[in-house]
Design a protein around this motif. Structure first.
Motif, mmCIF file in Angstrom:
data_model
loop_
_atom_site.group_PDB
_atom_site.id
_atom_site.type_symbol
_atom_site.label_atom_id
_atom_site.label_comp_id
_atom_site.label_asym_id
_atom_site.label_seq_id
_atom_site.Cartn_x
_atom_site.Cartn_y
_atom_site.Cartn_z
ATOM 1 N N PHE A 282 -0.306 -3.729 -10.914
ATOM 2 C CA PHE A 282 0.699 -2.995 -10.135
ATOM 3 C C PHE A 282 1.565 -3.974 -9.356
ATOM 4 O O PHE A 282 2.802 -3.855 -9.336
ATOM 5 C CB PHE A 282 0.015 -2.024 -9.177
ATOM 6 C CG PHE A 282 0.966 -1.275 -8.275
ATOM 7 C CD1 PHE A 282 1.601 -0.125 -8.721
ATOM 8 C CD2 PHE A 282 1.244 -1.727 -6.997
ATOM 9 C CE1 PHE A 282 2.487 0.560 -7.901
ATOM 10 C CE2 PHE A 282 2.129 -1.051 -6.169
ATOM 11 C CZ PHE A 282 2.742 0.096 -6.629
ATOM 12 N N ASP A 283 0.949 -4.940 -8.696
ATOM 13 C CA ASP A 283 1.705 -5.904 -7.899
ATOM 14 C C ASP A 283 2.685 -6.687 -8.765
ATOM 15 O O ASP A 283 3.845 -6.879 -8.391
ATOM 16 C CB ASP A 283 0.753 -6.870 -7.191
ATOM 17 C CG ASP A 283 -0.028 -6.200 -6.071
ATOM 18 O OD1 ASP A 283 0.380 -5.109 -5.633
ATOM 19 O OD2 ASP A 283 -1.043 -6.767 -5.635
ATOM 20 N N ARG A 284 2.219 -7.134 -9.934
ATOM 21 C CA ARG A 284 3.098 -7.887 -10.820
ATOM 22 C C ARG A 284 4.246 -7.016 -11.321
ATOM 23 O O ARG A 284 5.392 -7.461 -11.411
ATOM 24 C CB ARG A 284 2.294 -8.424 -12.011
ATOM 25 C CG ARG A 284 1.369 -9.580 -11.686
ATOM 26 C CD ARG A 284 2.114 -10.907 -11.629
ATOM 27 N NE ARG A 284 2.693 -11.240 -12.914
ATOM 28 C CZ ARG A 284 2.033 -11.858 -13.897
ATOM 29 N NH1 ARG A 284 0.769 -12.187 -13.738
ATOM 30 N NH2 ARG A 284 2.656 -12.151 -15.029
ATOM 31 N N ALA A 285 3.939 -5.771 -11.655
ATOM 32 C CA ALA A 285 4.985 -4.870 -12.141
ATOM 33 C C ALA A 285 6.042 -4.639 -11.062
ATOM 34 O O ALA A 285 7.244 -4.615 -11.345
ATOM 35 C CB ALA A 285 4.376 -3.543 -12.572
ATOM 36 N N MET A 286 5.608 -4.454 -9.806
ATOM 37 C CA MET A 286 6.564 -4.252 -8.721
ATOM 38 C C MET A 286 7.441 -5.486 -8.526
ATOM 39 O O MET A 286 8.655 -5.381 -8.317
ATOM 40 C CB MET A 286 5.831 -3.929 -7.412
ATOM 41 C CG MET A 286 5.168 -2.563 -7.374
ATOM 42 S SD MET A 286 6.317 -1.189 -7.706
ATOM 43 C CE MET A 286 5.877 -0.812 -9.406
ATOM 44 N N ASP A 287 6.844 -6.667 -8.590
ATOM 45 C CA ASP A 287 7.624 -7.897 -8.442
ATOM 46 C C ASP A 287 8.700 -7.982 -9.520
ATOM 47 O O ASP A 287 9.853 -8.329 -9.237
ATOM 48 C CB ASP A 287 6.704 -9.122 -8.535
ATOM 49 C CG ASP A 287 5.788 -9.263 -7.327
ATOM 50 O OD1 ASP A 287 6.095 -8.651 -6.282
ATOM 51 O OD2 ASP A 287 4.775 -9.975 -7.442
ATOM 52 N N VAL A 288 8.326 -7.656 -10.755
ATOM 53 C CA VAL A 288 9.278 -7.733 -11.861
ATOM 54 C C VAL A 288 10.393 -6.699 -11.687
ATOM 55 O O VAL A 288 11.578 -7.006 -11.858
ATOM 56 C CB VAL A 288 8.559 -7.538 -13.208
ATOM 57 C CG1 VAL A 288 9.562 -7.337 -14.345
ATOM 58 C CG2 VAL A 288 7.669 -8.733 -13.503
ATOM 59 N N ALA B 99 0.829 -1.207 0.000
ATOM 60 C CA ALA B 99 0.000 0.000 0.000
ATOM 61 C C ALA B 99 0.861 1.254 0.000
ATOM 62 O O ALA B 99 0.552 2.235 -0.683
ATOM 63 C CB ALA B 99 -0.935 -0.007 1.204
ATOM 64 N N GLN B 100 1.959 1.245 0.752
ATOM 65 C CA GLN B 100 2.857 2.399 0.781
ATOM 66 C C GLN B 100 3.559 2.570 -0.557
ATOM 67 O O GLN B 100 3.774 3.693 -1.017
ATOM 68 C CB GLN B 100 3.861 2.244 1.913
ATOM 69 C CG GLN B 100 3.251 2.396 3.290
ATOM 70 C CD GLN B 100 4.212 2.013 4.399
ATOM 71 O OE1 GLN B 100 4.987 1.042 4.282
ATOM 72 N NE2 GLN B 100 4.193 2.765 5.488
ATOM 73 N N MET B 101 3.921 1.462 -1.195
ATOM 74 C CA MET B 101 4.551 1.537 -2.515
ATOM 75 C C MET B 101 3.608 2.191 -3.517
ATOM 76 O O MET B 101 4.021 3.041 -4.311
ATOM 77 C CB MET B 101 4.950 0.135 -2.983
ATOM 78 C CG MET B 101 6.063 -0.492 -2.165
ATOM 79 S SD MET B 101 6.390 -2.207 -2.625
ATOM 80 C CE MET B 101 7.172 -1.984 -4.209
ATOM 81 N N LEU B 102 2.346 1.802 -3.468
ATOM 82 C CA LEU B 102 1.366 2.394 -4.374
ATOM 83 C C LEU B 102 1.204 3.885 -4.101
ATOM 84 O O LEU B 102 1.109 4.698 -5.032
ATOM 85 C CB LEU B 102 0.025 1.675 -4.222
ATOM 86 C CG LEU B 102 -1.127 2.172 -5.099
ATOM 87 C CD1 LEU B 102 -0.775 2.053 -6.575
ATOM 88 C CD2 LEU B 102 -2.402 1.398 -4.796
#
Length: 236
Positions: A194-200, A180-183
């Protein structure tokens, strides 16, 4: 206003390209419009856009391949603006290095807001002098040149999207950062893409930092909670 951010618009539909240009220029940006990937790539030899708005349905080139090239070779923010609305299309675009994905038809106000969010560095309020170089462990990150310099002195380029994630960690060392803070810090539409992009992006950063994927020492995953960056950071 010559110092206004330059936005490159790659869109083969002239009416959509005109609307995007009018909205952005009305908000104080400079724009350059292109209908084909070939003329856009030729222009990149002479211009350095701050952001690129890229349609995927181009008549002469696969838009996703172009996004990937821009992400690896350019420091520009990349926003896909496409009629492809499937989740997998959004995930693929973000995995290939795009910073955001806007689905057509779009509201001009949304386009403007999302572009501003991508151009706004996440530390602009906490570090007004915009120091652009950070040292940590045996590494140096140069955010003006989008480069990581390793212990042996070799330079490794990073994309705009990777730089945003790395800057977020370097501004918050030894602090747990939740999804949530990353977003909140990085902006975006949220959700699965968004979650997948951050993981990559985090995986790519670990690879460029020569981390052991099974036991990373700099960017630690705290399962169910988020991530934490463990090194001390010195800005200059």
């Amino acid at each position: 206003m010559t110092d206004a951010p330059l936005i490159a618009i790659l869109e083969d539909e002239p009416d959509i390209r005109r609307i995007m240009s009018e909205v952005l220029e009305g908000a104080g940006f400079r724009t350059m419009g292109f209908s084909r990937a070939t003329e856009f790539e030729a222009a990149l030899r002479h211009i350095t856009p701050d952001a690129c708005l890229v349609d995927l349905g181009l008549p002469d080139r696969d838009g996703l391949a172009l996004v990937h090239r821009l992400a690896t070779e350019s420091g520009a923010a990349i926003i896909i603006v496409s009629g492809r609305a499937q989740v997998q299309d959004r995930v693929t675009g973000l995995e290939l290095g795009a910073d955001d994905y806007i689905i057509k038809p779009f509201e001009p106000a949304e386009l403007l807001a999302r572009l501003r969010a991508r151009l706004r560095r996440p530390t602009s309020q906490t570090r007004p002098d915009q120091r652009s170089q950070a040292q940590f462990a045996d590494w140096v990150a140069d955010f003006d040149r989008y480069l990581l310099t390793g212990p042996g002195g070799a330079d490794t380029p990073i994309s705009h999207a990777e730089a945003e994630v790395l800057r977020m960690f370097l501004d918050n060392p030894r602090r747990l950062i939740s999804r949530a803070q990353m977003l909140e810090i990085l902006g975006g539409a949220g959700g699965e893409s968004f979650d997948r992009a951050m993981d990559v992006r985090i995986s790519r950063l670990r690879s460029k930092l020569r981390e052991d994927p099974k036991n990373p020492q700099l960017i630690k995953t705290i399962y169910g909670a988020g991530y934490i960056f463990l090194a001390e950071v010195r800005w200059s």
